[in-house]
Motif scaffolding. Structure first.
Motif, PDB file in Angstrom:
ATOM      1  N   ALA A  93       0.818  -1.224   0.000  1.00 52.65           N
ATOM      2  CA  ALA A  93       0.000   0.000   0.000  1.00 52.65           C
ATOM      3  C   ALA A  93       0.844   1.262   0.000  1.00 52.65           C
ATOM      4  O   ALA A  93       0.439   2.286  -0.541  1.00 52.65           O
ATOM      5  CB  ALA A  93      -0.956  -0.008   1.195  1.00 52.65           C
ATOM      6  N   ILE A  94       2.038   1.193   0.617  1.00 52.83           N
ATOM      7  CA  ILE A  94       2.883   2.399   0.635  1.00 52.83           C
ATOM      8  C   ILE A  94       3.976   2.338  -0.435  1.00 52.83           C
ATOM      9  O   ILE A  94       4.827   3.226  -0.513  1.00 52.83           O
ATOM     10  CB  ILE A  94       3.522   2.655   2.019  1.00 52.83           C
ATOM     11  N   GLU A 140      -2.265  -9.739  -9.466  1.00 50.82           N
ATOM     12  CA  GLU A 140      -3.473  -8.931  -9.239  1.00 50.82           C
ATOM     13  C   GLU A 140      -3.192  -7.642  -8.460  1.00 50.82           C
ATOM     14  O   GLU A 140      -3.936  -6.676  -8.574  1.00 50.82           O
ATOM     15  CB  GLU A 140      -4.525  -9.742  -8.475  1.00 50.82           C
ATOM     16  N   ILE A 141      -2.134  -7.680  -7.631  1.00 50.83           N
ATOM     17  CA  ILE A 141      -1.905  -6.480  -6.829  1.00 50.83           C
ATOM     18  C   ILE A 141      -0.692  -5.683  -7.306  1.00 50.83           C
ATOM     19  O   ILE A 141      -0.379  -4.639  -6.765  1.00 50.83           O
ATOM     20  CB  ILE A 141      -1.764  -6.824  -5.326  1.00 50.83           C
ATOM     21  N   LEU A 150      -1.077   2.593  -2.915  1.00 51.26           N
ATOM     22  CA  LEU A 150      -2.531   2.595  -3.047  1.00 51.26           C
ATOM     23  C   LEU A 150      -3.130   3.989  -3.249  1.00 51.26           C
ATOM     24  O   LEU A 150      -4.111   4.155  -3.960  1.00 51.26           O
ATOM     25  CB  LEU A 150      -3.141   1.918  -1.800  1.00 51.26           C
ATOM     26  N   ILE A 151      -2.515   4.994  -2.635  1.00 53.31           N
ATOM     27  CA  ILE A 151      -3.040   6.361  -2.759  1.00 53.31           C
ATOM     28  C   ILE A 151      -2.929   6.821  -4.229  1.00 53.31           C
ATOM     29  O   ILE A 151      -3.901   7.319  -4.810  1.00 53.31           O
ATOM     30  CB  ILE A 151      -2.270   7.341  -1.838  1.00 53.31           C
ATOM     31  N   HIS A 153      -2.580   4.866  -6.780  1.00 55.72           N
ATOM     32  CA  HIS A 153      -3.431   3.973  -7.557  1.00 55.72           C
ATOM     33  C   HIS A 153      -4.868   4.508  -7.571  1.00 55.72           C
ATOM     34  O   HIS A 153      -5.522   4.569  -8.606  1.00 55.72           O
ATOM     35  CB  HIS A 153      -3.383   2.576  -6.917  1.00 55.72           C
ATOM     36  N   TYR A 154      -5.321   4.938  -6.410  1.00 55.34           N
ATOM     37  CA  TYR A 154      -6.666   5.514  -6.290  1.00 55.34           C
ATOM     38  C   TYR A 154      -6.791   6.763  -7.166  1.00 55.34           C
ATOM     39  O   TYR A 154      -7.764   6.926  -7.907  1.00 55.34           O
ATOM     40  CB  TYR A 154      -6.952   5.866  -4.820  1.00 55.34           C
ATOM     41  N   LYS A 155      -5.773   7.646  -7.077  1.00 56.48           N
ATOM     42  CA  LYS A 155      -5.844   8.908  -7.819  1.00 56.48           C
ATOM     43  C   LYS A 155      -5.826   8.665  -9.337  1.00 56.48           C
ATOM     44  O   LYS A 155      -6.578   9.299 -10.070  1.00 56.48           O
ATOM     45  CB  LYS A 155      -4.692   9.826  -7.397  1.00 56.48           C
ATOM     46  N   LYS A 158      -9.184   7.245 -10.305  1.00 54.21           N
ATOM     47  CA  LYS A 158     -10.208   8.276 -10.177  1.00 54.21           C
ATOM     48  C   LYS A 158     -10.178   9.185 -11.409  1.00 54.21           C
ATOM     49  O   LYS A 158     -11.214   9.502 -11.983  1.00 54.21           O
ATOM     50  CB  LYS A 158      -9.959   9.099  -8.904  1.00 54.21           C
TER      51      LYS A 158
ATOM     52  N   HIS B  25      -7.990 -13.881  -5.986  1.00 56.34           N
ATOM     53  CA  HIS B  25      -7.900 -12.489  -5.514  1.00 56.34           C
ATOM     54  C   HIS B  25      -9.189 -11.797  -5.939  1.00 56.34           C
ATOM     55  O   HIS B  25      -9.536 -11.813  -7.114  1.00 56.34           O
ATOM     56  CB  HIS B  25      -6.694 -11.776  -6.133  1.00 56.34           C
ATOM     57  N   MET B  50      -5.633  12.130  -1.190  1.00 52.30           N
ATOM     58  CA  MET B  50      -6.496  11.523  -2.210  1.00 52.30           C
ATOM     59  C   MET B  50      -7.532  12.513  -2.728  1.00 52.30           C
ATOM     60  O   MET B  50      -8.262  12.212  -3.667  1.00 52.30           O
ATOM     61  CB  MET B  50      -7.230  10.303  -1.602  1.00 52.30           C
ATOM     62  N   THR B 142      -3.300   3.259   5.206  1.00 46.42           N
ATOM     63  CA  THR B 142      -3.503   3.631   3.801  1.00 46.42           C
ATOM     64  C   THR B 142      -4.694   2.845   3.251  1.00 46.42           C
ATOM     65  O   THR B 142      -5.572   3.390   2.582  1.00 46.42           O
ATOM     66  CB  THR B 142      -2.252   3.309   2.962  1.00 46.42           C
ATOM     67  N   GLU B 143      -4.694   1.543   3.560  1.00 45.05           N
ATOM     68  CA  GLU B 143      -5.771   0.696   3.061  1.00 45.05           C
ATOM     69  C   GLU B 143      -7.119   1.110   3.652  1.00 45.05           C
ATOM     70  O   GLU B 143      -8.144   1.038   2.977  1.00 45.05           O
ATOM     71  CB  GLU B 143      -5.480  -0.764   3.397  1.00 45.05           C
ATOM     72  N   TYR B 146      -8.500   4.039   1.865  1.00 50.42           N
ATOM     73  CA  TYR B 146      -9.100   3.570   0.604  1.00 50.42           C
ATOM     74  C   TYR B 146     -10.490   2.980   0.861  1.00 50.42           C
ATOM     75  O   TYR B 146     -11.444   3.261   0.115  1.00 50.42           O
ATOM     76  CB  TYR B 146      -8.167   2.528  -0.031  1.00 50.42           C
ATOM     77  N   TRP B 154      -9.258  -5.248  -1.568  1.00 46.51           N
ATOM     78  CA  TRP B 154      -8.923  -6.529  -2.218  1.00 46.51           C
ATOM     79  C   TRP B 154      -8.580  -7.556  -1.157  1.00 46.51           C
ATOM     80  O   TRP B 154      -8.022  -7.222  -0.121  1.00 46.51           O
ATOM     81  CB  TRP B 154      -7.776  -6.371  -3.227  1.00 46.51           C
TER      82      TRP B 154
END
Lengths: 165, 420
Positions: A93-94, A140-141, A150-151, A153-155, A158, B25, B50, B142-143, B146, B154
């Motif tokens: 995630a980081i 998959e990840i 993840l941040i 990835h979200y942006k 989006k 997954h 975000m 962080t997760e 989200y 996930w």
């Protein structure tokens, strides 16, 4: 990714990675990273160095301060024989690379220079010439990791969704 | 056709799929998300990064001030100021401020947990909710940011391990001794990435307070989820606390398991985890001479009503050893209040115990009983990692409440069966 290996044993907990006393709110005093098990680590390492560990690395709490403190201190990635699941997810995630490689501590000694291919999971010990097969992150990840965490990835997603609209 | 385990059934439902198999997954819809005071400050930062203003569902988020409660550093007090502001701004409906209790205990108490649902929390012991047939697991900050933004996360569908318990516990031996026995026998990573189901007569006849031990401590075995069966004890408890309909998703009789283990609980004696790993398990008899500076009874694991009741039963009319502290931390205000009304707090206080407000406190090394250099603590809690309760140069032993209470009278590690 290439760096000098710092080798740790089994069951390194998040309490050992960064004691909770050094975190307040969202600030982390990363100079104390690994202080309970290896005082002075933050001064010793150079940017890009790699942590190699035994089984169950990052066991214990869900504190994200553990991988963040490692990242802030300059650690570029972790290769362990196995990871605790929350630490593993937090690292992805980081955007801190995590590779699982069984018996890695038998093939890498403290101070060896190792090179990791994140796509294949192959680890090359440049000091000894030995090649070790690790598991790369699940397909998959990988997209989360490739976005830089993840941040991001979200942006990215989006923005894509907004473009579609 | 093979049936499915509890984890597979809950995750298939969360992912809106007919069925899922270990190794898949999947993207899951979260039914309930929990964030606490140590995680929320980072979540607030990530929300800004975000550029998110609204949470996905204000009714499905619970925020609990349990880790550092009340604050004893200005930085932590400041964090709580921003958390309370964030709660107001986002309109999150379920906020439990300092003193309410530990998240894992109060989420079910206040009706936020239902069988068959997926619960994620910024705390590793979120696995506890498997006591109520819910798939609970820990995530980082962080997760969680989200999840709060999207309502999704996930997950890899886990393989499942099953324990079949049989027999009857000996007097003063119980759930904690059994789970420590498992940690010692099978290791603290044998459940890594997996789900664990605990079944059999001894589980069926246990109070929910004691059953809670197994899903709760599953994370100490490396597991993603832990479950005990959703029987009428569970549904009676849940139905008193929520009107929202639910469907329990316990394992099919023909589900496939990775491993099945049988344990006769009658063969278990009181257990101790020695420093600094939960898996360093011995019989109490092997370490009986160790002198203690502090005994701690508390945490999500051992601060429940049944725990306080056992402590009071053992300490009734007795005094704790001279030169030693006994810290007791009820896991929630409701538990505290029930113990107060039942005279339990009186008994503990009269014995010399310090009874604190409900908080994670000493168990996370953030106050209410941390220990100094060279000190030895016997703790009825969940972890004995180096530095967990304060100084790195201290030793933490883990035990049941019965062993902890008996040891607080003698000032050294003591087999409760010998003392009582």
């Amino acid at each position: 990714m290439k760096g000098v290996a710092y080798v740790f044993g089994d069951d390194i907990s998040t309490d050992a990675i960064i004691p909770t006393d050094y975190t307040h709110g969202s600030t982390i005093d990363y100079k104390y990273v690994f202080d309970p098990v290896r005082p002075g680590f933050a001064d010793e390492i150079e940017k890009g160095d790699i942590v190699v560990a035994g089984k169950n690395f990052g066991c214990g709490s869900s504190r994200e301060s553990a991988p963040i403190a490692m990242q802030l201190s300059g650690v570029s990635g972790v290769v362990a024989e196995s990871f605790s699941r929350i630490f593993y997810r937090n690292a992805i995630a980081i955007g801190l690379p995590v590779i699982t490689a069984k018996r890695i501590t038998e093939f890498v000694s403290e101070g060896n220079e190792i090179e990791i291919n994140l796509d294949t999971g192959i680890i090359l010990n440049n000091t000894t010439g030995v090649e070790i097969e690790g598991e790369s992150m699940p397909r998959e990840i990988q997209s989360i990791f490739e976005a830089g965490g993840l941040i991001n990835h979200y942006k990215l997603n989006k923005d894509e969704k907004e473009v579609e609209k | 056709m093979n049936g499915h385990t509890t984890a597979e059934k809950i995750l298939a439902n969360s992912a809106d799929l007919e069925e899922v198999w270990p190794g898949d997954h999947i993207i899951c819809k979260v039914d309930m998300a929990m964030a606490h005071d140590m995680g929320t400050p980072s979540i607030i930062d990530y929300f800004k990064e975000m550029e998110v203003d609204n949470v996905w569902d204000t009714s499905k988020i619970v925020c609990v001030m349990d880790h550092i409660a009340p604050s004893h550093h200005v930085a932590d007090a400041d964090s709580k100021v921003s958390i309370r502001k964030f709660i107001q701004e986002t309109g999150i409906q379920n906020f439990y401020d300092v003193g309410s209790g530990i998240s894992h205990n109060i989420l079910p108490e206040y009706g936020h947990i239902r069988p068959g649902e997926l619960v994620v929390g910024t705390d590793s012991h979120t696995t506890s909710h498997g006591t109520f047939g819910a798939a609970g697991t820990g995530l980082g900050y962080t997760e969680m940011a989200y999840v709060l933004a999207t309502g999704e996360t996930w997950l890899r569908v886990p393989e499942t391990i099953k324990f079949e318990f049989e027999g009857e516990f000996n007097k003063w031996v119980g759930a904690k001794d059994l789970i420590l026995h498992i940690a010692g026998e099978y290791g603290t990573d044998f459940g890594q990435y997996k789900s664990i189901e605990y079944t059999g007569g001894p589980i069926d006849s246990m109070e929910l307070d004691d059953r809670f031990m197994f899903p709760n401590m599953s994370v100490e075995l490396g597991a993603k989820f832990g479950f005990t069966p959703t029987d009428s004890k569970v549904t009676d408890y849940i139905n008193k606390r929520t009107d929202i309909p639910y469907k329990s998703r316990d394992a099919d009789a023909d589900a496939s398991y990775d491993e099945i283990y049988q344990v006769d609980v009658g063969s278990i004696s009181p257990k101790i985890s020695t420093p600094h790993k939960v898996g360093n398990v011995v019989d109490v008899g092997d370490v009986e001479n160790i002198k203690l500076d502090q005994v701690f009874i508390g945490s999500c694991t051992n601060g429940k009503f049944q725990d306080l009741k056992i402590a009071a039963e053992i300490l009734n009319g007795k005094q704790i050893a001279k030169g030693m502290r006994l810290i007791v931390t009820p896991a929630s205000r409701a538990i505290y209040s029930r113990a107060l009304k039942g005279g339990i707090i009186d008994v503990l206080t009269d014995s010399g115990a310090v009874v604190t407000n409900s908080t994670c406190g000493a168990c996370v090394g953030r106050g209410m009983g941390i220990i100094g250099e060279g000190e030895v603590c016997l703790a009825a809690m969940n972890r004995n990692f180096r530095g967990r309760m304060g100084s790195y140069k201290s030793d933490i032993y883990l035990s049941s409440v019965a062993t902890a209470a008996a040891s607080s009278i003698t000032g050294m590690i003591t087999d409760p069966r010998r003392k009582l």
